[in-house]
Design an enzyme around this catalytic site. Sequence first.
Site, mmCIF file in Angstrom:
data_model
loop_
_atom_site.group_PDB
_atom_site.id
_atom_site.type_symbol
_atom_site.label_atom_id
_atom_site.label_comp_id
_atom_site.label_asym_id
_atom_site.label_seq_id
_atom_site.Cartn_x
_atom_site.Cartn_y
_atom_site.Cartn_z
ATOM 1 N N TYR A 152 0.789 -1.194 -0.107
ATOM 2 C CA TYR A 152 0.058 -0.104 0.108
ATOM 3 C C TYR A 152 0.832 1.253 0.041
ATOM 4 O O TYR A 152 2.010 1.278 0.841
ATOM 5 C CB TYR A 152 -0.951 -0.114 1.177
ATOM 6 C CG TYR A 152 -1.415 1.379 1.301
ATOM 7 C CD1 TYR A 152 -2.986 1.719 0.842
ATOM 8 C CD2 TYR A 152 -1.089 2.455 2.021
ATOM 9 C CE1 TYR A 152 -3.476 2.833 0.876
ATOM 10 C CE2 TYR A 152 -1.861 3.549 2.488
ATOM 11 C CZ TYR A 152 -2.904 3.703 1.698
ATOM 12 O OH TYR A 152 -3.750 4.912 1.790
ATOM 13 N N GLU B 201 -3.450 7.727 -3.914
ATOM 14 C CA GLU B 201 -3.277 6.534 -3.160
ATOM 15 C C GLU B 201 -3.379 5.280 -4.315
ATOM 16 O O GLU B 201 -4.154 5.097 -5.139
ATOM 17 C CB GLU B 201 -4.668 6.094 -2.496
ATOM 18 C CG GLU B 201 -4.723 5.095 -1.542
ATOM 19 C CD GLU B 201 -6.291 4.880 -0.846
ATOM 20 O OE1 GLU B 201 -6.048 4.902 0.405
ATOM 21 O OE2 GLU B 201 -7.161 4.714 -1.442
#
Length: 404
Positions: free
Chosen positions: A125, A213
């Site tokens: 991530y 993101e």
Amino acid sequence: MNIHEYQGKSILQGYGVAIQRGLVADSADEALEVATRLKEQTGTGWFVVKAQIHAGGRGKGTVKETGSHGVVLAKGLDQVTEKVKGIINGTLVTAQTGEKGKKVNKVLIAEDVYYPGESEPSEYYMSVLLDRASGKYIVMYSPEGGMNIEEVAEHTPHLIFKEEIDPLIGFQGYQARRIAFQLGLSGKAFKEMTVFVTALYNAFVGCDASMFEINPVLKTSDDRIIAVDAKVTLDDNALYRHKNYAEMRDITEEDPTEVEAGAAGLNYVKLDGNVGCMVNGAGLAMATMDIIQLSGGQPANFLDVGGTADAARVEKAFRIILKDPAVKAILVNIFGGIVRCDRVAQGIVDAYRNIGEIPVPIIVRLQGTNAVEAKKLIEDSGLQVHGVVLLQEAADKVKEVLGA
């Protein structure tokens, strides 16, 4: 301004960020065409079909009409049409959309990057955003990326790392290496990650984003580092510097009332309450919303008519507020500094006459320039409007009309 995954990836690619390649389609027939073209370009045999909506959690989300997930795998060209039909034009419900869901107008047909090789693929991530508390940018990252990142943050927060970046100095090489090291990478993958995260930061700064993101960032079986997803929010205030990005706006993903208000020059944000607000100035709007909450009501919207509001704009504001069936009362709170109170009052009178009977009570507080003339306008109109002078009076009147 939010943009779709395929648009975010196009920005990333322009800054040298390696991405999962794909082509967008708005029908099942077109999806088969772009899948065929993608196979020719990349050699991929399997295809990932991804719903394009402004919300996360698509992989776990469900299309109401078909039961399909928002991200599915087509194991060959012969499955593409069927998989796309299960998603496109359907209503996708995810943890971020709520039960109402969002209609899927486009799908991204992407290459399969989870191919077998010398090592197992790994998902990470990574996001870049502004930390307002420190006034610095941060790269937030975790070795446990993928669909369960929220659970990782909740149950194993020690696996979420942050790298602070001073905007005046910029992203440094040692920071890129530290990120790659914390992710447990070595060799080719280590070097690729340092290049990846540096390019990602450059993209974030270069396009004036509020957030990037990437979940997941993938280490492929042959140690390539690529962005498999891209959730991008651009700073609306900087779009004048990026005309090409401004064209990426998809108004079908936005609240139609907010779009209509924006076209009329009104700053409007829909909320979940029962008292409509019409105010001039953001600070006064926030104070008005607070006083509504304290009075036992809940604001149904943020609506700033601006400092140059005229009768036509005030009438438009009334019409927009009344589109919300949850509104049980309307509070007009105007301080006449630049805007003249009599113009606002005329707008209220015109709205009553042009709209017809307004089915909810209206509380009006007009103070400042031409407030006396405004008061006389409303009194002479014969309208059923509750006039007040002080904010506390407005709060008491809201409480009274709501029966709170």
